[in-house]
Design a protein around this motif. Structure first.
Motif, PDB file in Angstrom:
ATOM      1  N   LYS A 109      -7.319  -5.383  58.552  1.00  0.00           N
ATOM      2  CA  LYS A 109      -7.889  -4.035  58.575  1.00  0.00           C
ATOM      3  C   LYS A 109      -8.825  -3.866  57.385  1.00  0.00           C
ATOM      4  CE  LYS A 109      -4.003  -1.560  60.691  1.00  0.00           C
ATOM      5  NZ  LYS A 109      -4.623  -0.746  61.700  1.00  0.00           N
ATOM      6  N   ASP A 113      -8.624   1.655  56.385  1.00  0.00           N
ATOM      7  CA  ASP A 113      -7.663   1.688  57.489  1.00  0.00           C
ATOM      8  C   ASP A 113      -6.272   1.248  57.022  1.00  0.00           C
ATOM      9  OD1 ASP A 113      -9.537   2.643  59.264  1.00  0.00           O
ATOM     10  OD2 ASP A 113      -9.976   0.658  60.142  1.00  0.00           O
ATOM     11  N   LYS A 116      -4.808   4.212  55.306  1.00  0.00           N
ATOM     12  CA  LYS A 116      -4.428   5.206  56.314  1.00  0.00           C
ATOM     13  C   LYS A 116      -3.124   4.797  57.013  1.00  0.00           C
ATOM     14  CE  LYS A 116      -7.646   6.463  59.270  1.00  0.00           C
ATOM     15  NZ  LYS A 116      -8.456   6.624  60.507  1.00  0.00           N
TER      16      LYS A 116
END
Length: 173
Positions: A109, A113, A116
Motif C-alpha cells: 500500500k 493507505d 488509513k
C-alpha cells in the motif's frame, strides 16, 4: 417467547449456588480483563505501525539507517529506498509499504493507505474496548450484588445455627 434474559431472585438461591455463581462471574471478569489487556496491546502495536510509517517512510531519504526485524531477536541493517531512485522492483507511483493484514498476509500500500488501514484498526479496537468496559462494569455490579446476598445468607445461617445450638445445649447450674 421473549428474547430478553430472565432475572433470577438471588434470595431464592442457596449459599452453594450463590458461591458457584460468584466463582463463575469472577472467572468471566478475569477472562474479560485479560481480553481487554490483549486488545490494548494490539491497539498499541497498530499505533506503533502508524508512527513507523509516519517517521520511517514519509519525508525520509534513502540515507536513513534502519534495522529490519527478521525474527523477534534477529535484525538486519537497511536503508530506505528513495522514491525517486530507479528501482525495477518498486512501482512507478512512488514509495510503498507492506501492511500486515493478518494471518501472515501482507499487502503493498501507499504510506497514506497504510496509515488509513491502521487507523481503522485502532478505531475498531477502541469500539471493542468500550464494549468490554461496559461488560466489565455490569459484571462487577452483578458480582457485588451476589457477594452482598451471599454475605447476608451466611450471616443468617450463622445466626439461626447458633440459635439452635443454644437451644440444644442443656443449661447447667
Amino acid at each position: 417467547m421473549s428474547s430478553q434474559p430472565q432475572g433470577v431472585d438471588l434470595s431464592t438461591l442457596s449459599v452453594q449456588q450463590l458461591s458457584a455463581l460468584q466463582a463463575r462471574l469472577s472467572q468471566e471478569l478475569e477472562h474479560l480483563s485479560s481480553s481487554y489487556q490483549r486488545l490494548r496491546a494490539a491497539q498499541s502495536r497498530f499505533r506503533d505501525c502508524i508512527r513507523s510509517i509516519q517517521d520511517g517512510v514519509k519525508g525520509k531519504s534513502g540515507e536513513t539507517p534502519l534495522l529490519i526485524p527478521l525474527t523477534t531477536s534477529l535484525y538486519v541493517p537497511a536503508t530506505l529506498a528513495s522514491p525517486s531512485a530507479p528501482d525495477s522492483s518498486a512501482p512507478s507511483s512512488g514509495s510503498t509499504v507492506l501492511v500486515d493484514v493478518g494471518t501472515g498476509f501482507y499487502v503493498e500500500k501507499s504510506p497514506e493507505d497504510g496509515i488509513k488501514f491502521y487507523k481503522g484498526k485502532v478505531d475498531d479496537l477502541t469500539k471493542n474496548l468500550s464494549e468490554i468496559e461496559k461488560a466489565v462494569g455490569g459484571k462487577n455490579e452483578n458480582l457485588r450484588i451476589i457477594e452482598e446476598v451471599l454475605r447476608q445468607k451466611m450471616l443468617a445461617e450463622q445466626a439461626s445455627g447458633s440459635g439452635t445450638n443454644r437451644a440444644q445445649v442443656p443449661a447447667t447450674a
